[in-house]
Design a protein around this motif. Structure first.
Motif, PDB file in Angstrom:
ATOM      1  N   GLY A   1      47.727  43.743  38.620  1.00  0.00           N
ATOM      2  CA  GLY A   1      48.067  44.662  37.546  1.00  0.00           C
ATOM      3  C   GLY A   1      47.867  44.066  36.170  1.00  0.00           C
ATOM      4  O   GLY A   1      47.903  44.781  35.165  1.00  0.00           O
ATOM      5  N   TYR A   2      47.646  42.757  36.105  1.00  0.00           N
ATOM      6  CA  TYR A   2      47.434  42.082  34.821  1.00  0.00           C
ATOM      7  C   TYR A   2      45.957  41.721  34.674  1.00  0.00           C
ATOM      8  O   TYR A   2      45.281  41.414  35.659  1.00  0.00           O
ATOM      9  N   SER A   3      45.481  41.733  33.445  1.00  0.00           N
ATOM     10  CA  SER A   3      44.046  41.571  33.209  1.00  0.00           C
ATOM     11  C   SER A   3      43.548  40.156  33.481  1.00  0.00           C
ATOM     12  O   SER A   3      42.368  39.944  33.706  1.00  0.00           O
ATOM     13  N   SER A   4      44.439  39.173  33.435  1.00  0.00           N
ATOM     14  CA  SER A   4      44.032  37.790  33.693  1.00  0.00           C
ATOM     15  C   SER A   4      45.150  37.051  34.400  1.00  0.00           C
ATOM     16  O   SER A   4      46.314  37.465  34.377  1.00  0.00           O
ATOM     17  N   CYS A   5      44.784  35.932  35.028  1.00  0.00           N
ATOM     18  CA  CYS A   5      45.773  35.110  35.729  1.00  0.00           C
ATOM     19  C   CYS A   5      46.783  34.526  34.746  1.00  0.00           C
ATOM     20  O   CYS A   5      47.971  34.404  35.067  1.00  0.00           O
ATOM     21  N   ARG A   6      46.326  34.177  33.563  1.00  0.00           N
ATOM     22  CA  ARG A   6      47.235  33.625  32.562  1.00  0.00           C
ATOM     23  C   ARG A   6      48.229  34.692  32.077  1.00  0.00           C
ATOM     24  O   ARG A   6      49.411  34.396  31.881  1.00  0.00           O
TER      25      ARG A   6
ATOM     26  N   LYS B   1      58.995  39.297  34.642  1.00  0.00           N
ATOM     27  CA  LYS B   1      58.447  40.627  34.870  1.00  0.00           C
ATOM     28  C   LYS B   1      57.640  40.713  36.166  1.00  0.00           C
ATOM     29  O   LYS B   1      57.428  41.808  36.685  1.00  0.00           O
ATOM     30  N   ALA B   2      57.151  39.593  36.632  1.00  0.00           N
ATOM     31  CA  ALA B   2      56.278  39.584  37.809  1.00  0.00           C
ATOM     32  C   ALA B   2      56.708  38.467  38.749  1.00  0.00           C
ATOM     33  O   ALA B   2      57.504  37.589  38.387  1.00  0.00           O
ATOM     34  N   GLU B   3      56.159  38.496  39.955  1.00  0.00           N
ATOM     35  CA  GLU B   3      56.459  37.475  40.959  1.00  0.00           C
ATOM     36  C   GLU B   3      55.188  36.734  41.345  1.00  0.00           C
ATOM     37  O   GLU B   3      54.082  37.288  41.270  1.00  0.00           O
ATOM     38  N   LEU B   4      55.346  35.507  41.762  1.00  0.00           N
ATOM     39  CA  LEU B   4      54.199  34.706  42.183  1.00  0.00           C
ATOM     40  C   LEU B   4      53.425  35.395  43.310  1.00  0.00           C
ATOM     41  O   LEU B   4      52.203  35.347  43.363  1.00  0.00           O
ATOM     42  N   SER B   5      54.159  36.033  44.198  1.00  0.00           N
ATOM     43  CA  SER B   5      53.537  36.648  45.375  1.00  0.00           C
ATOM     44  C   SER B   5      52.646  37.836  45.031  1.00  0.00           C
ATOM     45  O   SER B   5      51.971  38.383  45.905  1.00  0.00           O
ATOM     46  N   MET B   6      52.624  38.246  43.754  1.00  0.00           N
ATOM     47  CA  MET B   6      51.776  39.378  43.363  1.00  0.00           C
ATOM     48  C   MET B   6      50.303  39.000  43.299  1.00  0.00           C
ATOM     49  O   MET B   6      49.455  39.874  43.127  1.00  0.00           O
ATOM     50  N   CYS B   7      49.980  37.718  43.431  1.00  0.00           N
ATOM     51  CA  CYS B   7      48.578  37.288  43.428  1.00  0.00           C
ATOM     52  C   CYS B   7      47.990  37.582  44.806  1.00  0.00           C
ATOM     53  O   CYS B   7      48.208  36.838  45.765  1.00  0.00           O
ATOM     54  N   ILE B   8      47.257  38.663  44.907  1.00  0.00           N
ATOM     55  CA  ILE B   8      46.771  39.131  46.203  1.00  0.00           C
ATOM     56  C   ILE B   8      45.779  38.158  46.852  1.00  0.00           C
ATOM     57  O   ILE B   8      45.885  37.883  48.050  1.00  0.00           O
ATOM     58  N   PRO B   9      44.791  37.589  46.124  1.00  0.00           N
ATOM     59  CA  PRO B   9      43.899  36.615  46.774  1.00  0.00           C
ATOM     60  C   PRO B   9      44.662  35.411  47.330  1.00  0.00           C
ATOM     61  O   PRO B   9      44.366  34.944  48.432  1.00  0.00           O
ATOM     62  N   TYR B  10      45.635  34.931  46.566  1.00  0.00           N
ATOM     63  CA  TYR B  10      46.426  33.784  47.028  1.00  0.00           C
ATOM     64  C   TYR B  10      47.218  34.149  48.271  1.00  0.00           C
ATOM     65  O   TYR B  10      47.242  33.400  49.261  1.00  0.00           O
TER      66      TYR B  10
ATOM     67  N   PRO C   1      40.917  25.863  36.015  1.00  0.00           N
ATOM     68  CA  PRO C   1      40.505  27.157  35.451  1.00  0.00           C
ATOM     69  C   PRO C   1      39.513  27.921  36.325  1.00  0.00           C
ATOM     70  O   PRO C   1      39.484  29.156  36.300  1.00  0.00           O
ATOM     71  N   SER C   2      38.727  27.185  37.110  1.00  0.00           N
ATOM     72  CA  SER C   2      37.756  27.854  37.980  1.00  0.00           C
ATOM     73  C   SER C   2      38.447  28.656  39.092  1.00  0.00           C
ATOM     74  O   SER C   2      37.828  29.529  39.715  1.00  0.00           O
ATOM     75  N   HIS C   3      39.717  28.352  39.348  1.00  0.00           N
ATOM     76  CA  HIS C   3      40.465  29.070  40.377  1.00  0.00           C
ATOM     77  C   HIS C   3      41.019  30.399  39.859  1.00  0.00           C
ATOM     78  O   HIS C   3      41.505  31.207  40.643  1.00  0.00           O
ATOM     79  N   GLU C   4      40.969  30.591  38.558  1.00  0.00           N
ATOM     80  CA  GLU C   4      41.518  31.807  37.954  1.00  0.00           C
ATOM     81  C   GLU C   4      40.486  32.935  38.065  1.00  0.00           C
ATOM     82  O   GLU C   4      39.558  33.044  37.271  1.00  0.00           O
ATOM     83  N   LEU C   5      40.665  33.773  39.068  1.00  0.00           N
ATOM     84  CA  LEU C   5      39.688  34.828  39.357  1.00  0.00           C
ATOM     85  C   LEU C   5      39.764  35.990  38.365  1.00  0.00           C
ATOM     86  O   LEU C   5      38.781  36.703  38.170  1.00  0.00           O
ATOM     87  N   ASN C   6      40.941  36.198  37.764  1.00  0.00           N
ATOM     88  CA  ASN C   6      41.141  37.305  36.815  1.00  0.00           C
ATOM     89  C   ASN C   6      40.704  38.640  37.421  1.00  0.00           C
ATOM     90  O   ASN C   6      40.060  39.462  36.771  1.00  0.00           O
ATOM     91  N   CYS C   7      41.070  38.847  38.689  1.00  0.00           N
ATOM     92  CA  CYS C   7      40.620  40.041  39.412  1.00  0.00           C
ATOM     93  C   CYS C   7      41.386  41.293  39.012  1.00  0.00           C
ATOM     94  O   CYS C   7      40.906  42.410  39.231  1.00  0.00           O
TER      95      CYS C   7
END
Length: 577
Positions: free
Chosen positions: A381-386, A396-405, A371-377
């Motif tokens: 476009g989504y308010s949280s990683c979850r 609706k979304a792709e894994l690659s949309m996580c910009i920090p990752y 859970p500490s890895h979930e930046l929720n930045c």
């Protein structure tokens, strides 16, 4: 029916439209944003947000021009917001300009608003609904029906002014007449052309921007036109519908109106959502609520260039110029037999909901094992990683949309190795879906990276060894495998990646070495064959020589024997004498 179109080549993976969309009706597939039509409320915010202008409106303008060209009686219903959006000296100049374009009649949609006002007043007087939500804004209607379905019972069962006006025009002029709505709202196009409850009242929808382009093409200047007269009675206060509190102003103008409802208005999608959530909790009662998704009401609609327009100035100017009195024409309108009822119903999307374990597995794929890895930045476009993980599960979304990752991944030395190694490298997930495919692999397997990332491994090669490694967590190192269909021979190293439950495959191209070995082997075989031929020939020569020597020796032996015997016989004869 799609109202918003996309230019795929211009989508740049910025996810700005996803961030701006409050209902998350934008799906990202193959790194391209797409509108999910059944979830979109057509607020139009993504149109303004897109920095690449990748989103466009599907236009009815050519259809309208064709109506006029073919000689159809074409009537334009002009939304009241024209008063605050179009550039003219006197409102009647708009009438003249539209008739120059070929419209048979030019009428104000506010004429239909007068009919709707009367229906709202009836509901208030009856007092049977706990709350009454106005239903003039099609985007607000979609918002409730799709995302807050339990509140549909509070929606006033009344059609919008546009639909009421369209039906009125067709009743008065005949069903064969073509009705065109002119306004600032893109959601009106769906309401007019794709909603089975209202289809048929309006034949086409065009926007103020399209009108201005059309006028420019025809060389018509609004400010240079003489002042014309609308082909409808004065709708008076009902012209206020497009501004905030405009519906309320129209409703309460009726003097005999007495009711116990509290009246207020809400505009702007975030405010609308906040209100609807509050209503779901039962915090609002005995209220008549004017609701509009656009900030400032229809005068700030998404299909109008309002960048230089202050909604506050427009509101004040319109309230000053439009007297707050009921339309005298209302009595004439009451005599019509136009159906004004529209029933609303839940249309909630039935997306699958992942379990907590499935959410964790998705997060694990992008390195969020804790859970500490979930930046929720919110960069995706989504308010949280979850919330983003749920969207991935729902397609609706792709894994690659996580910009920090992706940033960490792109900047790592491992990524440099992936791009520069002479070996083909690919990674598959637990379902054998290819999730990484380096440059060398594109040459070996004759697939572009984008093509490969849409494939499962078994569509490319035999996946049994990868399946074995995934299941047993046991690596396969240095196995030689040839693929005749690709004309290559490989030395394979297949390794399990425990953190992400993926499998890494490294393919060393040994085709050239295999070819050299075959050539060397062929040379050896040819040398042995040549040596064998020489040996065989030498044996034949030896045998022939031996045969000749044998014949000669035998002949010599016979001759010498005869000579010896002759000599011996001659000696015996001499002794006898």
């Amino acid at each position: 029916m799609n109202v918003i179109g996309f230019k795929e080549a211009k989508c740049k993976n910025c996810y700005k439209c996803v961030r701006i969309c409050e209902v998350k009706a934008i799906v990202v597939k193959n790194s391209q944003a797409q509108i999910r039509d059944e979830s979109c409320i057509l607020c139009g915010h993504c149109l303004d947000a897109c920095p690449q202008n990748a989103k466009t409106l599907i236009s009815d303008l050519e259809k309208v021009k064709e109506y006029i060209k073919k000689g159809y009686k074409t009537v334009v219903s002009v939304a009241p917001s024209y008063l605050g959006i179009l550039h003219f000296t006197k409102p009647g100049q708009v009438v003249t300009a539209l008739k120059r374009l070929g419209f048979y009649q030019v009428r104000e949609t506010a004429e239909g608003a007068a009919m709707v006002t009367k229906e709202y007043q009836k509901l208030l007087k009856e007092g049977e609904m706990r709350n009454i939500i106005t239903t003039c804004c099609p985007s607000a209607n979609d918002l409730i029906e799709i995302y807050y379905p339990s509140l549909t019972r509070y929606m006033a069962p009344v059609i919008s002014p546009m639909i009421a006006h369209g039906r009125l025009i067709k009743e008065q002029l005949g069903e064969e007449v073509k009705v065109v709505f002119l306004g600032p709202c893109i959601a009106k196009k769906r309401e007019a052309e794709n909603d089975p409850r209202t289809v048929g009242a309006v034949d086409a929808v065009i926007h103020f921007n399209e009108l201005e382009d059309w006028l420019f093409e025809e060389g018509i200047s609004l400010e240079e036109c003489e002042e014309g007269i609308f082909d409808n009675p004065n709708p008076e206060v009902n012209r206020l519908y497009p501004i905030t509190s405009g519906v309320l102003s129209s409703v309460v103008t009726q003097k005999e109106q007495k009711d116990s409802y509290r009246k207020f208005y809400v505009h702007g999608i975030n405010n609308c959502i906040e209100l609807l959530k509050s209503m779901e909790k039962g915090e609002v009662s005995d209220s008549f609520i004017e609701i509009n998704v656009c900030n400032g009401g229809c005068i700030k609609g998404p299909a109008a260039d309002t960048s230089g327009i202050s909604r506050f100035k427009v509101k004040l100017d319109m309230e000053k110029s439009i007297p707050k009195r009921a339309a005298d024409s209302l009595l004439q309108i009451e005599k019509t037999q136009i159906p004004l009822v529209k029933n609303f119903y839940p249309r909630a999307s039935k997306d699958p909901i992942p379990s907590d374990h499935e959410i964790r597995q998705i997060l694990k794929k992008i390195g969020k094992t804790d859970p500490s890895h979930e930046l929720n930045c919110g960069a995706c476009g989504y308010s949280s990683c979850r919330e983003k993980a749920i969207a991935v599960y729902q397609g609706k979304a792709e894994l690659s949309m996580c910009i920090p990752y992706m940033h960490d991944k792109a900047s790592s030395m491992a990524n440099v190795v992936m791009d520069t190694t002479p070996n083909a490298i690919l990674i598959v997930d637990s379902e054998m879906k290819i999730i990484e495919f380096n440059e060398k692999a594109t040459h070996i397997f004759h697939r572009t990276k984008n093509q490969a990332l849409q494939m499962y491994l078994y569509e490319l090669i035999d996946h049994k060894d990868f399946e074995y490694v995934l299941t047993t967590h046991t690596s396969i190192l240095g196995k030689k495998v040839s693929y005749e269909e690709y004309g290559i021979a490989t030395m394979q190293y297949i390794v399990y990646i425990p953190d992400q439950n993926n499998v890494l495959g490294i393919f060393v191209d040994v085709t050239a070495d295999e070819k050299k070995e075959k050539q060397a082997y062929q040379m050896k075989m040819e040398t042995i064959e040549m040596a064998q031929k020489v040996i065989d020939k030498q044996m034949m020569v030896a045998q022939e020589i031996a045969g000749l020597l044998g014949e000669t020796t035998a002949e010599t032996k016979v001759t010498l024997t005869k000579l010896r015997d002759t000599i011996l016989n001659d000696g015996k004869h001499k002794e006898d004498v």
